[in-house]
Scaffold this motif. Structure first.
Motif, PDB file in Angstrom:
ATOM      1  N   UNK A   1      -6.290 -10.310   8.421  1.00  0.00           N
ATOM      2  CA  UNK A   1      -6.831 -10.847   7.177  1.00  0.00           C
ATOM      3  C   UNK A   1      -7.775  -9.838   6.508  1.00  0.00           C
ATOM      4  N   UNK A   2      -8.541  -9.135   7.342  1.00  0.00           N
ATOM      5  CA  UNK A   2      -9.429  -8.096   6.801  1.00  0.00           C
ATOM      6  C   UNK A   2      -8.623  -6.996   6.123  1.00  0.00           C
ATOM      7  N   UNK A   3      -7.511  -6.610   6.724  1.00  0.00           N
ATOM      8  CA  UNK A   3      -6.643  -5.605   6.117  1.00  0.00           C
ATOM      9  C   UNK A   3      -6.110  -6.084   4.771  1.00  0.00           C
ATOM     10  N   UNK A   4      -5.773  -7.354   4.687  1.00  0.00           N
ATOM     11  CA  UNK A   4      -5.305  -7.896   3.413  1.00  0.00           C
ATOM     12  C   UNK A   4      -6.401  -7.828   2.350  1.00  0.00           C
ATOM     13  N   UNK A   5      -7.625  -8.118   2.761  1.00  0.00           N
ATOM     14  CA  UNK A   5      -8.740  -8.063   1.809  1.00  0.00           C
ATOM     15  C   UNK A   5      -8.963  -6.639   1.310  1.00  0.00           C
ATOM     16  N   UNK A   6      -8.957  -5.682   2.235  1.00  0.00           N
ATOM     17  CA  UNK A   6      -9.137  -4.292   1.823  1.00  0.00           C
ATOM     18  C   UNK A   6      -7.965  -3.812   0.959  1.00  0.00           C
ATOM     19  N   UNK A   7      -6.772  -4.292   1.268  1.00  0.00           N
ATOM     20  CA  UNK A   7      -5.581  -3.845   0.533  1.00  0.00           C
ATOM     21  C   UNK A   7      -5.573  -4.295  -0.915  1.00  0.00           C
TER      22      UNK A   7
END
Length: 285
Positions: free
Chosen positions: A89-95
């Motif tokens: 989910x963190x990767x999605x936010x950064x993406x």
């Protein structure tokens, strides 16, 4: 377009770097875009990839914020907690940020050489591969066998080996057991088409007074193994200045590589790998 595929920026007051103490001498001060852009301009380098220097989510946010005001920053490689179940989910936010391209755990500082293969990290590696994000591998020669196993487990994971795998240039003799083991490991990694390598940090791995001849055997190994379309030049500035100048490393690297490879190694490979000036696909399964 010329691209520097690896450099660092930091502000001391952020205070999450850990390794960055007064003992680091000249490195213990702020290094921000205003310090780096004139160096790039002097070499007609249009874009640069900024890489995390602190193991924190705040570091990733800081670097992404810098890209908003400085278009020359073409891509950000940040940090996430690989063991955290919420990391996908963190990767999605950064993406959601157009310059976020991947992450780098600080593997060289982890005592456990096989850390990458821990089961609890698999979710993050899968998430990176599914999202088309890159894994910058900050390894040393002792990690080569582990990284070979890792890329075999995740054949679609996009990997950039940092700093030529950090060979001990200052201590090795070309052709001895250590050099041969490094050569074999890097050659094996290059057999995986998803693995790329950064031509960087050889100056800081060498003794003072290095020349083009010092690095020639290492560059030959990497060019033979990866070819120009999977090899990308980088400065590792400002760490580079521990044992070299930007101008010297840039010109020595160009002299060591055939002119026919320059367009790829000094630009096109990094542009493609980090999707610079492109929209990064978010191919979440």
């Amino acid at each position: 377009m010329l691209i520097d595929a690896h450099h660092h920026l930091w502000r001391i007051a952020r205070n999450d770097y850990g390794w960055l103490t007064p003992d680091e001498g000249f490195l213990y001060r702020d290094y921000v875009p205003e310090h780096f852009k004139p160096i790039l301009d002097a070499h007609d380098i249009a874009r640069a990839v900024v890489i995390q220097a602190a193991p924190s989510l705040a570091e990733t946010e800081f670097l992404l914020s810098l890209t908003d005001a400085h278009p020359y920053l073409g891509a950000v490689v940040g940090w996430v907690d690989f063991a955290d179940r919420n990391t996908p989910q963190t990767l999605d936010q950064f993406s959601a940020h157009p310059k976020f391209r991947g992450v780098r755990p600080m593997i060289q500082d982890i005592a456990e050489d096989t850390w990458m293969l821990r089961e609890e990290l698999s979710g993050t590696f899968v998430a990176l591969a599914e999202r088309g994000l890159s894994f910058d591998a900050l390894i040393q020669p002792r990690h080569l066998a582990t990284l070979i196993e890792l890329v075999s487990r995740y054949p679609s994971l996009r990997v950039a080996i940092n700093h030529c795998g950090k060979p001990e240039v200052r201590a090795w003799q070309v052709g001895n057991a250590d050099f041969n083991a490094w050569q074999a490991g890097m050659t094996e990694l290059a057999r995986h088409p998803n693995v790329f390598c950064k031509l960087s940090a050889l100056p800081t791995r060498a003794a003072p007074g290095w020349t083009a001849e010092t690095f020639s055997p290492y560059v030959d190994v990497l060019l033979t193994a990866f070819g120009p379309t999977r090899l990308m030049w980088a400065s590792d500035w400002p760490i580079l200045e521990r044992n070299g100048r930007y101008d010297d490393w840039f010109h020595v690297a160009r002299a060591l590589l055939p002119e026919s490879t320059h367009a790829d190694v000094f630009g096109a490979t990094a542009k493609s790998f980090y999707r610079i000036d492109q929209v990064c696909p978010r191919a979440v399964a």
